[in-house]
Design an enzyme around this catalytic site. Structure first.
Site, PDB file in Angstrom:
ATOM      1  N   PHE A 126     -49.316  12.130   8.057  1.00  0.00           N
ATOM      2  CA  PHE A 126     -49.113  11.836   6.634  1.00  0.00           C
ATOM      3  C   PHE A 126     -49.606  10.426   6.370  1.00  0.00           C
ATOM      4  O   PHE A 126     -49.037   9.458   6.885  1.00  0.00           O
ATOM      5  CB  PHE A 126     -47.615  11.957   6.334  1.00  0.00           C
ATOM      6  CG  PHE A 126     -47.215  11.831   4.890  1.00  0.00           C
ATOM      7  CD1 PHE A 126     -47.216  12.932   4.056  1.00  0.00           C
ATOM      8  CD2 PHE A 126     -46.786  10.610   4.376  1.00  0.00           C
ATOM      9  CE1 PHE A 126     -46.806  12.828   2.727  1.00  0.00           C
ATOM     10  CE2 PHE A 126     -46.371  10.492   3.057  1.00  0.00           C
ATOM     11  CZ  PHE A 126     -46.384  11.616   2.230  1.00  0.00           C
ATOM     12  N   THR A 129     -49.004   4.744   3.949  1.00  0.00           N
ATOM     13  CA  THR A 129     -48.972   3.301   4.203  1.00  0.00           C
ATOM     14  C   THR A 129     -50.357   2.775   4.581  1.00  0.00           C
ATOM     15  O   THR A 129     -51.093   3.422   5.323  1.00  0.00           O
ATOM     16  CB  THR A 129     -47.979   2.999   5.335  1.00  0.00           C
ATOM     17  OG1 THR A 129     -46.680   3.377   4.921  1.00  0.00           O
ATOM     18  CG2 THR A 129     -47.980   1.527   5.705  1.00  0.00           C
ATOM     19  N   HIS A 133     -50.567  -2.570   2.257  1.00  0.00           N
ATOM     20  CA  HIS A 133     -49.687  -2.008   1.237  1.00  0.00           C
ATOM     21  C   HIS A 133     -48.733  -1.008   1.879  1.00  0.00           C
ATOM     22  O   HIS A 133     -49.114   0.114   2.210  1.00  0.00           O
ATOM     23  CB  HIS A 133     -50.503  -1.342   0.122  1.00  0.00           C
ATOM     24  CG  HIS A 133     -51.428  -2.281  -0.568  1.00  0.00           C
ATOM     25  ND1 HIS A 133     -50.987  -3.224  -1.478  1.00  0.00           N
ATOM     26  CD2 HIS A 133     -52.773  -2.468  -0.448  1.00  0.00           C
ATOM     27  CE1 HIS A 133     -52.017  -3.932  -1.899  1.00  0.00           C
ATOM     28  NE2 HIS A 133     -53.115  -3.502  -1.288  1.00  0.00           N
ATOM     29  N   GLU A 361     -40.102   4.484   6.277  1.00  0.00           N
ATOM     30  CA  GLU A 361     -39.471   5.315   5.233  1.00  0.00           C
ATOM     31  C   GLU A 361     -38.633   4.456   4.272  1.00  0.00           C
ATOM     32  O   GLU A 361     -37.625   4.901   3.742  1.00  0.00           O
ATOM     33  CB  GLU A 361     -38.597   6.422   5.832  1.00  0.00           C
ATOM     34  CG  GLU A 361     -39.209   7.185   6.978  1.00  0.00           C
ATOM     35  CD  GLU A 361     -40.357   8.082   6.558  1.00  0.00           C
ATOM     36  OE1 GLU A 361     -40.676   8.115   5.355  1.00  0.00           O
ATOM     37  OE2 GLU A 361     -40.942   8.724   7.433  1.00  0.00           O
ATOM     38  N   THR A 363     -37.915   0.003   3.641  1.00  0.00           N
ATOM     39  CA  THR A 363     -37.209  -1.099   4.286  1.00  0.00           C
ATOM     40  C   THR A 363     -35.796  -1.237   3.716  1.00  0.00           C
ATOM     41  O   THR A 363     -35.457  -0.651   2.687  1.00  0.00           O
ATOM     42  CB  THR A 363     -37.963  -2.420   4.061  1.00  0.00           C
ATOM     43  OG1 THR A 363     -37.964  -2.705   2.654  1.00  0.00           O
ATOM     44  CG2 THR A 363     -39.400  -2.335   4.560  1.00  0.00           C
TER      45      THR A 363
END
Length: 383
Positions: A126, A129, A133, A361, A363
């Site tokens: 997936f 990220t 960014h 997932e 912070t």
């Protein structure tokens, strides 16, 4: 706390199946894998996990198990009780890559990919990220442009679990006229590469990669047709975060049980250290937070099964459970003393893994702001 009383016979059967598999296939080898920084035989492990219904297990149809949210959570707990890297393999496969295709894909995309991903024949990743960014995906630089009826993708993604072994990637990219869109990208497409990230001190028994997209050409039907904008990837992340709420408590449980056993056998000043007040205080505090965390995870699972779970409630669980799991691991390390840093025991391995789980997932800061917005109605993400 009698948590087993909350579980059905089927819930317990799922839990026991995953616990038995992890005990047989992961625990005898995980310290060596972690020390070497490898997850050897990942494709074989994926096929085994597929054979017991652990991949995309909360999805319905297309070869998926169609299990309930509580059962999926219990599976995550048992896998992470062995190692966060193994749970990450399952989470990314099912809750991110498969979930995106299942929820937002065309029927052709579902038929093409989901059965093979559910069986473990194809591993997915997936791509959201990026190197610059993470918490602000709206600023992503990866873009997709039209070229006739095709799409051409260019950009880079970073910290991608399963990337180097994936047969398919779900990649999110900016477009000129349609906002952010998701694309199903076969890994054998020209211009697609996934160099592995090395020199990690956390999640060492996990495949972590960069995705490089150098003018990757895709047909028009590669786009996920049922979603545009950040709603797509963020809903996938919410599903994955739910699994982490359970999984973190698996790592915490292993560290607590290790400390409890050690306290009963390690003698100082003529008696087991478990007989000293300060050690008992540590064990009591660990037990309180462990069982509170599992109860919270179960509550969220019941809400997910009922269709009433809200994203801020998932953030509540992820924030609390990972933070408390790390504290349990650190306290367990103090009970074990110098032995706590040895790979002969699982405590330091879990503690270092959870440092990654704390960040990915979402912070701590992002989940605090999600809760802050839910409480106040004010958006503080940019000020």
């Amino acid at each position: 706390m009698g948590i087993d009383d909350l579980l059905s016979d089927e819930d317990r059967a799922v839990r026991d199946t995953l616990r038995s598999w992890a005990a047989d296939r992961v625990l005898p080898h995980i310290a060596e894998w972690y020390e070497r920084g490898e997850l050897p035989g990942i494709r074989e492990l994926a096929r085994e996990l597929g054979s017991i219904g652990a991949l995309g297990m909360s999805l319905k149809g297309y070869g998926c198990a169609g299990a309930g949210a509580v059962q999926y959570g219990l599976a995550c707990l048992e896998l992470e009780a062995a190692d966060s890297g193994v749970r990450s393999l399952v989470s990314v496969q099912g809750s991110l890559a498969m979930y995106a295709i299942h929820r937002f894909g065309s029927e052709e995309q579902k038929q093409q990919w989901l059965p093979r991903m559910a069986s473990g024949e194809v591993i997915g990743c997936f791509g959201l990220t990026e190197p610059d960014h993470g918490s602000d995906p709206a600023a992503m630089r990866t873009y997709a442009k039209r070229d006739g009826s095709d799409w051409v993708l260019t950009g880079r993604k970073m910290w991608i679990t399963n990337g180097s072994v994936a047969g398919v990637a779900v990649v999110w990219a900016r477009t000129e006229d349609e906002g952010i869109r998701g694309f199903v990208v076969p890994a054998d497409r020209p211009g697609f590469s996934a160099p592995e990230v090395r020199h990690k001190w956390s999640l060492r028994a996990s495949v972590t990669s960069e995705l490089v997209l150098d003018e990757v050409r895709l047909p028009a039907d590669a786009v996920l047709p049922e979603v545009s904008g950040l709603r797509g990837p963020l809903s996938c992340l919410s599903h994955a975060r739910y699994g982490i709420v359970w999984g973190a408590m698996g790592a915490a449980r292993t560290c607590f049980e290790t400390a409890l056993d050690y306290a009963g056998s390690r003698e100082q000043f003529g008696k087991p250290i478990g007989g000293f007040q300060l050690t008992q205080a540590k064990l009591a505090d660990m037990a309180v937070e462990l069982h509170k965390g599992i109860l919270l995870a179960h509550h969220l699972g019941v809400r997910m099964d009922a269709g009433t779970l809200r994203p801020e409630q998932v953030s509540f669980g992820k924030l609390n459970n990972v933070r408390e799991a790390i504290e349990i691991c650190r306290t367990a390390r103090t009970v074990l003393g110098a032995n706590g840093i040895s790979l002969e025991y699982p405590v330091m391995r879990h503690a270092t893994n959870l440092e990654s789980v704390l960040t990915y997932e979402g912070t701590v800061e992002m989940h605090q702001l999600i809760l802050g917005k839910a409480l106040t109605g004010l958006d503080a993400f940019r000020g």
